[in-house]
Design an enzyme around this catalytic site. Structure first.
Site, short mmCIF file in Angstrom:
data_model
loop_
_atom_site.label_atom_id
_atom_site.label_comp_id
_atom_site.label_asym_id
_atom_site.label_seq_id
_atom_site.Cartn_x
_atom_site.Cartn_y
_atom_site.Cartn_z
N SER A 52 0.72 -1.17 0.03
CA SER A 52 -0.02 -0.08 -0.02
C SER A 52 0.83 1.29 0.04
O SER A 52 1.59 1.63 -0.95
CB SER A 52 -0.83 -0.01 1.24
OG SER A 52 -1.69 0.76 0.94
N HIS A 92 -8.85 1.38 0.02
CA HIS A 92 -8.62 0.30 -1.16
C HIS A 92 -9.87 -0.12 -1.70
O HIS A 92 -10.22 -1.33 -1.63
CB HIS A 92 -7.60 -0.69 -0.80
CG HIS A 92 -6.47 -0.26 -0.72
ND1 HIS A 92 -5.42 0.37 -1.52
CD2 HIS A 92 -5.56 -0.03 0.61
CE1 HIS A 92 -4.19 0.69 -0.95
NE2 HIS A 92 -4.42 0.22 0.24
#
Length: 322
Positions: free
Chosen positions: A102, A211
């Site tokens: 990430s 996300h």
């Protein structure tokens, strides 16, 4: 793949540097390195200057609730990771590949020379801010589903959505998948996963549903920032989260960092790609050992070392020497 980014032969001992994302932070991180190594201290000074406040002090002394704010956490983890990288990189062989989980993908791009450190620090500060502001508190949630395969988790999400958003957000390992979306949908998904044999399904204490498609407003704002950045061709191939594929040029680096905001982090697939590329040793650079823990669930036969302070640096250098 062109000549300059051609990968070494398979018989070479291949190393990948991997960088942690949000959730690995802790008060005191980086302090030891900054005290012992001038290059680490200068990295924190650079970050303080780029952001216009003492990020270093929040890393070293807290308070924890401030360090947990997304717009602080992201540049803090990036800075600790790059400080550790700068201490380490003159002492060990160059990596064949880099990857980051990430937000850690930005650390990977700094390591590969795609983005300058100061640009990355400011960008992830904004990224954290935009993600926090994209969804009002309480509207979104995330949950960890343990011990359930991806196909079943995806089916659970589809059923739980009921017109809302619920989707896999972090495909971390065969044992751990995180789902994200509207609070009620994620709660339904957690309950369904429990009923369908997940080892465990639990809501996570996060401030926003990262996300998933609810992050689209953050993605649009971040895209404008990334489009203004000067990027270079990566020195080492970077594995991007959204495609679990190698990125070798600056335009693709930019577009995959944009897509990453709403896209799932395909971490397990990313690590399997590197294993298929004959990587034997993974070095987690930055706070914590989250990624080494996931590697044990993905492939126990691979070596995963970590560097977050002087003690772990010494241990990793000893292991690499043998």
């Amino acid at each position: 793949m062109n000549e300059s980014s051609a990968v070494p032969k398979a018989d070479e001992s291949r190393i990948a540097f991997i960088f942690p994302g949000q959730g690995s932070q802790s008060v005191g991180m980086g302090k030891d390195l900054a005290e012992k190594y001038p290059v680490a201290r200068r990295t924190f000074e650079e970050a303080d200057e780029a952001l216009g406040y003492k990020l270093s002090q929040l890393c070293f002394e807290g308070p924890e609730e401030q360090l947990r704010l997304t717009a602080v956490t992201q540049p803090a983890i990036l800075t600790v990771s790059i400080a550790a990288l700068r201490v380490l990189e003159s002492r060990i062989p160059k990596p064949s590949f880099v990857a980051g989980h990430s937000m850690g993908e930005y650390s990977a791009h700094v390591a590969s020379g795609t983005i300058s450190f100061t640009d990355a620090v400011r960008t992830v500060r904004n990224r954290g801010k935009y993600m926090q502001e994209a969804v009002p508190v309480g509207v979104g949630a995330m949950a960890a589903i343990l011990g359930m395969e991806l196909q079943k988790v995806t089916a659970v999400c589809q059923e739980a959505a009921q017109g809302e958003v619920c989707s896999p957000a972090n495909i971390n390992s065969p044992e751990q998948i995180v789902i994200s979306g509207n609070t009620a949908a994620v709660e339904r998904g957690t309950k369904l996963a429990d009923e369908r044999g997940a080892k465990r399904a639990k809501l996570l204490p996060v401030s926003a549903p990262f996300h998933c498609s609810l992050m689209k407003p953050a993605q649009d704002r971040l895209e404008a920032d990334l489009n203004k950045l000067k990027m270079q061709k990566p020195v080492y191939p970077v594995v991007c989260n959204v495609e679990a594929a190698l990125v070798n040029d600056d335009e693709r680096a930019r577009s995959t960092l944009v897509a990453q905001v709403t896209g799932a982090v395909r971490w397990e697939q990313s690590m399997r790609l590197l294993i298929a590329e004959s990587v034997q040793t993974f070095v987690e650079i930055g706070p914590g050992k989250v990624l080494c823990g996931l590697m044990r669930q993905i492939d126990r036969s691979k070596s995963c070392l970590n560097v977050e302070d002087d003690a772990s640096l010494t241990k990793t250098l000893e292991r690499l020497a043998t």
